[in-house]
Design an enzyme around this catalytic site. Structure first.
Site, mmCIF file in Angstrom:
data_model
loop_
_atom_site.group_PDB
_atom_site.id
_atom_site.type_symbol
_atom_site.label_atom_id
_atom_site.label_comp_id
_atom_site.label_asym_id
_atom_site.label_seq_id
_atom_site.Cartn_x
_atom_site.Cartn_y
_atom_site.Cartn_z
ATOM 1 N N TYR A 108 -19.624 -64.849 10.198
ATOM 2 C CA TYR A 108 -19.317 -63.412 10.213
ATOM 3 C C TYR A 108 -19.749 -62.833 11.559
ATOM 4 O O TYR A 108 -20.936 -62.739 11.873
ATOM 5 C CB TYR A 108 -20.018 -62.673 9.066
ATOM 6 C CG TYR A 108 -19.535 -63.053 7.672
ATOM 7 C CD1 TYR A 108 -18.395 -63.843 7.488
ATOM 8 C CD2 TYR A 108 -20.204 -62.626 6.537
ATOM 9 C CE1 TYR A 108 -17.950 -64.192 6.209
ATOM 10 C CE2 TYR A 108 -19.763 -62.963 5.254
ATOM 11 C CZ TYR A 108 -18.639 -63.753 5.107
ATOM 12 O OH TYR A 108 -18.209 -64.088 3.849
ATOM 13 N N GLN A 135 -18.028 -69.628 -4.906
ATOM 14 C CA GLN A 135 -17.683 -68.281 -4.431
ATOM 15 C C GLN A 135 -16.164 -68.214 -4.209
ATOM 16 O O GLN A 135 -15.667 -68.615 -3.178
ATOM 17 C CB GLN A 135 -18.428 -67.942 -3.137
ATOM 18 C CG GLN A 135 -18.140 -66.517 -2.711
ATOM 19 C CD GLN A 135 -18.903 -66.047 -1.479
ATOM 20 O OE1 GLN A 135 -18.372 -65.291 -0.680
ATOM 21 N NE2 GLN A 135 -20.136 -66.462 -1.325
ATOM 22 N N ARG A 162 -10.458 -55.894 -1.198
ATOM 23 C CA ARG A 162 -10.648 -55.359 0.166
ATOM 24 C C ARG A 162 -10.526 -53.835 0.223
ATOM 25 O O ARG A 162 -9.996 -53.270 1.178
ATOM 26 C CB ARG A 162 -9.702 -56.037 1.145
ATOM 27 C CG ARG A 162 -9.903 -57.535 1.082
ATOM 28 C CD ARG A 162 -9.330 -58.325 2.186
ATOM 29 N NE ARG A 162 -9.699 -59.730 1.970
ATOM 30 C CZ ARG A 162 -9.318 -60.738 2.706
ATOM 31 N NH1 ARG A 162 -8.566 -60.525 3.743
ATOM 32 N NH2 ARG A 162 -9.705 -61.959 2.431
HETATM 33 N N1 LIG Z 1 -16.220 -66.851 0.875
HETATM 34 C C1 LIG Z 1 -15.217 -66.261 1.453
HETATM 35 O O1 LIG Z 1 -14.276 -66.902 1.954
HETATM 36 C C2 LIG Z 1 -15.202 -64.751 1.500
HETATM 37 C C3 LIG Z 1 -14.033 -64.066 1.874
HETATM 38 C C4 LIG Z 1 -14.067 -62.670 1.858
HETATM 39 C C5 LIG Z 1 -15.225 -61.998 1.514
HETATM 40 N N2 LIG Z 1 -16.367 -62.693 1.169
HETATM 41 C C6 LIG Z 1 -17.625 -61.991 0.785
HETATM 42 O O2 LIG Z 1 -17.354 -61.011 -0.206
HETATM 43 C C7 LIG Z 1 -17.678 -59.706 0.280
HETATM 44 C C8 LIG Z 1 -16.719 -58.690 -0.301
HETATM 45 O O3 LIG Z 1 -15.374 -59.060 -0.113
HETATM 46 P P1 LIG Z 1 -14.333 -58.180 0.729
HETATM 47 O O4 LIG Z 1 -15.034 -57.526 1.830
HETATM 48 O O5 LIG Z 1 -13.183 -59.064 0.991
HETATM 49 O O6 LIG Z 1 -13.758 -57.144 -0.286
HETATM 50 P P2 LIG Z 1 -14.165 -55.964 -1.244
HETATM 51 O O7 LIG Z 1 -15.562 -55.955 -1.612
HETATM 52 O O8 LIG Z 1 -13.123 -56.085 -2.271
HETATM 53 O O9 LIG Z 1 -13.808 -54.691 -0.342
HETATM 54 C C9 LIG Z 1 -14.672 -54.159 0.603
HETATM 55 C C10 LIG Z 1 -14.170 -52.759 0.987
HETATM 56 O O10 LIG Z 1 -14.137 -51.964 -0.184
HETATM 57 C C11 LIG Z 1 -14.419 -50.618 0.132
HETATM 58 N N3 LIG Z 1 -15.546 -50.184 -0.701
HETATM 59 C C12 LIG Z 1 -16.786 -50.716 -0.795
HETATM 60 N N4 LIG Z 1 -17.523 -50.054 -1.705
HETATM 61 C C13 LIG Z 1 -16.755 -49.081 -2.197
HETATM 62 C C14 LIG Z 1 -16.960 -48.067 -3.152
HETATM 63 N N5 LIG Z 1 -18.118 -47.917 -3.783
HETATM 64 N N6 LIG Z 1 -15.919 -47.222 -3.435
HETATM 65 C C15 LIG Z 1 -14.735 -47.351 -2.798
HETATM 66 N N7 LIG Z 1 -14.474 -48.300 -1.876
HETATM 67 C C16 LIG Z 1 -15.489 -49.152 -1.572
HETATM 68 C C17 LIG Z 1 -14.702 -50.574 1.637
HETATM 69 O O11 LIG Z 1 -13.460 -50.251 2.243
HETATM 70 P P3 LIG Z 1 -13.322 -49.424 3.613
HETATM 71 O O12 LIG Z 1 -13.664 -50.422 4.657
HETATM 72 O O13 LIG Z 1 -11.886 -49.020 3.651
HETATM 73 O O14 LIG Z 1 -14.285 -48.298 3.520
HETATM 74 C C18 LIG Z 1 -15.091 -52.015 1.937
HETATM 75 O O15 LIG Z 1 -14.864 -52.391 3.267
HETATM 76 C C19 LIG Z 1 -17.710 -59.846 1.800
HETATM 77 O O16 LIG Z 1 -18.522 -58.882 2.434
HETATM 78 C C20 LIG Z 1 -18.293 -61.244 1.933
HETATM 79 O O17 LIG Z 1 -19.703 -61.228 1.734
HETATM 80 C C21 LIG Z 1 -16.347 -64.054 1.155
#
Ligand SMILES: NC(=O)c1ccc[n+]([C@@H]2O[C@H](COP(=O)([O-])OP(=O)(O)OC[C@H]3O[C@@H](n4cnc5c(N)ncnc54)[C@H](OP(=O)(O)O)[C@@H]3O)[C@@H](O)[C@H]2O)c1
Length: 320
Positions: free
Chosen positions: A57, A176, A209
């Site tokens: 990251y 995960q 996301r």
């Molecule tokens: N292992 C893997 O390959 C992999 C891949 C992806 C992610 N991950 C992990 O999983 C985590 C989460 O996944 P993700 O970032 O893909 O997606 P997510 O959690 O589905 O979406 C994150 C986005 O949701 C919004 N958000 C967060 N909290 C909120 C709330 N309380 N109310 C409304 N909107 C909210 C924000 O959007 P805005 O930016 O528009 O404000 C944030 O950037 C990552 O940080 C990482 O640690 C792992």
């Protein structure tokens, strides 16, 4: 927040996990560190003790910032710390998957240094590496465990056959995978496999996301990696937002935010231990924590599942 045991490990984790991918400028643009650091402390205040990060990251940036925060605030020991390796991002010819023994040992040292800690609670393989034998991976893992540098091991983005191969060589504490109302592919094979073998699940993209967070409108323009994704623009976005508007009514009836309802939906699956939510600001975390303990009936779970399945097929058809 009631803690849960992660699979066959002895790790006690909160049902909400703080996701750190957002500190990845190539994907999310530059995210200010100060509000993010405040969000980490806010998470602790609300009982979130599980944090997910990866060496890749921001090519080390996210781990470096978390390490600085651990040092400054003295909060390392209050977290179950999960990080990942796999992307050899310093390779001279460009980044590539790498799970060779020497690389794992080097990657772990680098993560420990950046995170300013002496141990990783959960060390995850970020993806499948077809080129390295599982016994070679296991040899590195055994050494790291012997040296006290890692407590438990997990994997990410693997199917049951790939997990089965690793399970012959080391104890697999967790998977995960991606999982949300708009991405349910793992219900068919991966989640049953994890239930059967007592492998904990920390799913990612619980809010797809941000799409399931309830904060976007048809006018929202994404300037990061989401700009080109089909469900984040035009008719695709509109189809999903129509379902989100209906779900918001259900969320309000339950006294939840839309984000909390979406996360609660994921957590209702018996295989899911903890839902990772990607966080940039304190309001992201305060807007989701209630999901951990809120009730959700089976009827509502299925109603939401059916509505978002319809929205997804409309969105994909509209963007073909
Ligand atoms: N292992 C893997 O390959 C992999 C891949 C992806 C992610 N991950 C992990 O999983 C985590 C989460 O996944 P993700 O970032 O893909 O997606 P997510 O959690 O589905 O979406 C994150 C986005 O949701 C919004 N958000 C967060 N909290 C909120 C709330 N309380 N109310 C409304 N909107 C909210 C924000 O959007 P805005 O930016 O528009 O404000 C944030 O950037 C990552 O940080 C990482 O640690 C792992």
């Amino acid at each position: 927040m009631q803690l849960r045991t992660l699979g066959s490990s002895d790790l006690q984790v909160s049902p909400i996990c703080f996701g750190c991918w957002q500190l990845s400028p190539a994907w999310w643009g530059v995210v200010p560190v100060e509000p993010w650091a405040k969000a980490v402390k806010t998470a602790l205040d609300h009982g979130v003790n599980f944090i997910d990060i990866a060496d890749a990251y921001g090519d080390g940036l996210a781990e470096t910032e978390l390490g600085k925060l651990f040092q400054r605030e003295g909060v390392r020991d209050r977290f179950v710390l999960a990080t990942k390796f796999y992307w050899n991002f310093t390779a001279p010819g460009g980044r590539h998957p790498d799970t060779t023994r020497d690389y794992i040992l080097r990657a772990c040292e680098a993560s420990l240094r950046r995170l300013q800690t002496d141990r990783i609670d959960l060390y995850q393989i970020h993806g499948w590496d077809p080129l390295t034998r599982p016994d070679e991976v296991a040899a590195a893992f055994a050494q790291l465990q012997r040296e006290g540098k890692v407590r438990w091991f997990g994997v990410s983005n693997l199917n049951p056959e790939q997990m089965e191969l690793y399970r012959g060589h080391f104890n697999l504490a967790s998977l995960q995978p991606p999982y949300s109302l708009l991405a349910r592919e793992i219900e068919a094979r991966e989640l049953p496999y994890c239930l059967r073998h007592n492998i904990g699940v920390l799913n990612y993209s619980s809010l797809h996301r941000g799409l399931l967070g309830g904060r976007y409108t048809a006018e929202t323009k994404f300037t990061d990696h989401r700009a080109k994704a089909p469900m984040f623009q035009g008719a695709g976005l509109q189809a999903v937002l129509a379902a989100v508007e209906e779900a918001k009514v259900i969320a309000a009836e339950l006294g939840l935010t839309m984000a909390e309802l979406a996360v609660r939906w994921v957590l209702a699956h018996p295989a899911v231990t903890s839902a990772i939510v990607g966080v940039k600001t304190p309001d992201h975390i305060t807007g989701v924590v209630k999901a951990a303990d809120a009730p959700l009936s089976q009827e509502t779970w299925h109603r939401l599942a059916a509505r978002f399945a319809q929205a997804k097929s409309e969105a994909l058809a509209a963007t073909k």
